[in-house]
Design a protein around this motif. Structure first.
Motif, mmCIF file in Angstrom:
data_model
loop_
_atom_site.group_PDB
_atom_site.id
_atom_site.type_symbol
_atom_site.label_atom_id
_atom_site.label_comp_id
_atom_site.label_asym_id
_atom_site.label_seq_id
_atom_site.Cartn_x
_atom_site.Cartn_y
_atom_site.Cartn_z
ATOM 1 N N ASP A 44 10.245 85.930 46.320
ATOM 2 C CA ASP A 44 11.178 84.890 46.708
ATOM 3 C C ASP A 44 11.328 83.878 45.580
ATOM 4 O O ASP A 44 10.355 83.191 45.951
ATOM 5 C CB ASP A 44 11.524 84.780 48.193
ATOM 6 N N VAL A 45 12.168 83.333 45.020
ATOM 7 C CA VAL A 45 11.910 82.264 44.026
ATOM 8 C C VAL A 45 11.737 80.933 44.680
ATOM 9 O O VAL A 45 10.802 80.308 44.278
ATOM 10 C CB VAL A 45 13.076 82.223 43.076
ATOM 11 N N TYR A 219 23.911 94.599 37.827
ATOM 12 C CA TYR A 219 23.438 94.373 39.065
ATOM 13 C C TYR A 219 24.412 92.924 39.535
ATOM 14 O O TYR A 219 24.368 92.003 38.714
ATOM 15 C CB TYR A 219 22.127 94.289 39.330
ATOM 16 N N GLU A 220 25.035 93.151 40.744
ATOM 17 C CA GLU A 220 25.822 91.964 41.053
ATOM 18 C C GLU A 220 24.742 90.840 41.479
ATOM 19 O O GLU A 220 23.891 90.980 42.174
ATOM 20 C CB GLU A 220 26.643 92.506 42.553
ATOM 21 N N GLY A 221 25.146 89.656 40.947
ATOM 22 C CA GLY A 221 24.379 88.557 41.340
ATOM 23 C C GLY A 221 23.233 88.262 40.113
ATOM 24 O O GLY A 221 22.676 87.267 40.245
ATOM 25 N N SER A 239 13.428 90.894 36.049
ATOM 26 C CA SER A 239 15.031 90.525 36.554
ATOM 27 C C SER A 239 14.954 89.482 37.636
ATOM 28 O O SER A 239 14.064 89.455 38.421
ATOM 29 C CB SER A 239 15.812 91.689 36.834
ATOM 30 N N SER A 240 16.160 88.691 37.632
ATOM 31 C CA SER A 240 16.194 87.996 38.985
ATOM 32 C C SER A 240 17.738 88.306 39.183
ATOM 33 O O SER A 240 18.554 88.611 38.403
ATOM 34 C CB SER A 240 16.037 86.461 38.492
ATOM 35 N N ALA A 241 17.959 87.930 40.388
ATOM 36 C CA ALA A 241 19.514 87.677 41.202
ATOM 37 C C ALA A 241 19.440 87.007 42.263
ATOM 38 O O ALA A 241 18.621 86.702 42.889
ATOM 39 C CB ALA A 241 19.837 89.325 41.616
ATOM 40 N N THR A 242 20.714 86.362 42.293
ATOM 41 C CA THR A 242 20.950 85.443 43.556
ATOM 42 C C THR A 242 22.155 85.890 44.445
ATOM 43 O O THR A 242 23.165 86.008 43.901
ATOM 44 C CB THR A 242 21.500 84.008 42.901
#
Length: 395
Positions: A44-45, A219-221, A239-242
């Motif tokens: 979790d960033v 990937y969504e986000g 990878s990262s996503a929000t």
């Protein structure tokens, strides 16, 4: 006033560095997703909490994931509008390349886009020589940064990630590095970019770079971060996503099915460890005259909610302090009174400053505000906080 400043800085600065100190890891809380990776991690960033780890401290080759460190060091130490010149050692560097010409000049900002979108090894060497004076000098900065942010199983030998003895990291360390870097608005903007053009001084056409990171489209986000491959490291990916205001970052090392594995890892994090509100800003603390200075959220499994404990720590110097030299009285409207320490199952996860009711409460800086001034001057949200404090406490 000087004594008051020392007290304020000593109390507040540690609170501002929370994502990069030891936090409770979620390993074993919920069975993790299956992956094909030799090593993997999910973080979790915002909080820096490791939500999933598979052999996360195993030291492995990391290929071009190295460039995450290259980029953040260059952003913090350099100036985006500086012209970076391609030397004979950077020109025609083996592996992935931007195909820069010998003697060509490009702004550091554009070269960083080429570095992160197309994984240009020539750009990595040129950036290193410009910022560090030499590749060796820049590698020293990389290892200093690794030590500074607590990467205990990482060591860098070059800025591009070509296989070299003594050049390694781990999934857990790369997750922590990525969380650190994503708090920098310049880094965050670059790695989220799908397409970028840049002037080409030698041709009539512009450079046009398409991001190799397919997660941005799959990937969504998705909003970052970096691909990597060498014959010895095999496929590597961060990878990262929000989603719903929560940003996660996933890491896999030596994974032949990384796109699908990352989707499963990110889904796992968002579904099982959503951000939960533990405290609200300006919330009264029971049986005291103090209120919270900011809110606090943390990624928690449903079963962990009742395991969070709070402990109020009041400062003995919070009311009125006099300077040893001129007996100057501190303005009581600036009323930092102490903090609330938060623990999860006995492990420290963060602190919330508390203020006397009716006193001035400094605003929380947004990560975007951290780009004040020249690059390297105020480059992280924690540094931005220190800049705010410096302004508030100046005579």
């Amino acid at each position: 006033m000087r004594m008051f400043k020392k007290m304020m800085i000593g109390l507040l600065v540690p609170l501002l560095l929370l994502p990069f100190i030891q936090v409770a890891e979620a390993e074993g809380t919920i069975p993790g997703p299956s992956t094909h990776a030799q090593s993997a991690a999910l973080i979790d960033v915002t909080s820096g909490r490791i939500l999933y780890s598979k052999d996360g401290d195993k030291e492995l080759r990391i290929a071009s994931l190295t460039k995450i460190m290259t980029a953040i060091v260059a952003i913090e130490q350099g100036k985006l509008d500086d012209k970076v010149k391609v030397s004979s050692t950077a020109f025609a560097k083996e592996g992935s390349s931007l195909y820069l010409k010998l003697g060509e000049e490009m702004t550091l900002e554009n070269m960083l886009y080429g570095l992160m979108l197309r994984s240009g090894n020539d750009a990595a060497s040129a950036i290193a020589e410009h910022v560090g004076g030499s590749e060796e000098g820049f590698v020293l900065l990389m290892n200093q940064k690794a030590e500074e942010i607590g990467l205990k199983h990482s060591h860098f030998m070059n800025p591009h990630g070509l296989d070299a003895d003594g050049h390694y990291s781990t999934a857990n360390d790369l997750a922590r590095l990525t969380a650190y870097a994503l708090h920098n608005p310049v880094f965050k903007r670059i790695v989220a970019t799908e397409d970028k053009s840049a002037p080409n001084p030698n041709e009539s056409w512009e450079y046009s770079w398409h991001n190799k990171n397919k997660m941005l489209r799959l990937y969504e986000g998705a909003d970052g971060v970096k691909t990597g491959y060498t014959k010895k490291a095999f496929r590597c990916l961060v990878s990262s996503a929000t989603r719903n205001g929560q940003q996660l970052a996933a890491v896999t090392l030596n994974d032949g099915d990384d796109w699908n594995d990352h989707a499963r890892m990110l889904d796992f994090g968002f579904e099982n460890f959503p951000l939960m509100e533990i405290a609200q800003k300006e919330q009264p603390v029971a049986n005291t005259d103090v209120i919270t200075g900011r809110g606090f959220t943390y990624p928690l499994a449903e079963s962990e909610k009742s395991a969070v404990t709070k402990r109020l720590v009041l400062s003995t110097n919070s009311t009125e302090t006099r300077s040893e030299k001129n007996e100057e009285t501190v303005d009581p409207s600036f009323g930092l009174a102490g903090r609330i320490d938060l623990e999860l199952k006995g492990e420290f996860i963060g602190s919330i400053p508390v203020y006397r009711k009716g006193s001035y409460i400094p605003p929380e800086p947004k990560s975007e505000d951290a780009a004040l001034g020249e690059i390297g001057e105020v480059s992280t949200w924690a540094t931005a906080w220190r800049a705010v404090l410096s302004h508030l406490l100046s005579p």
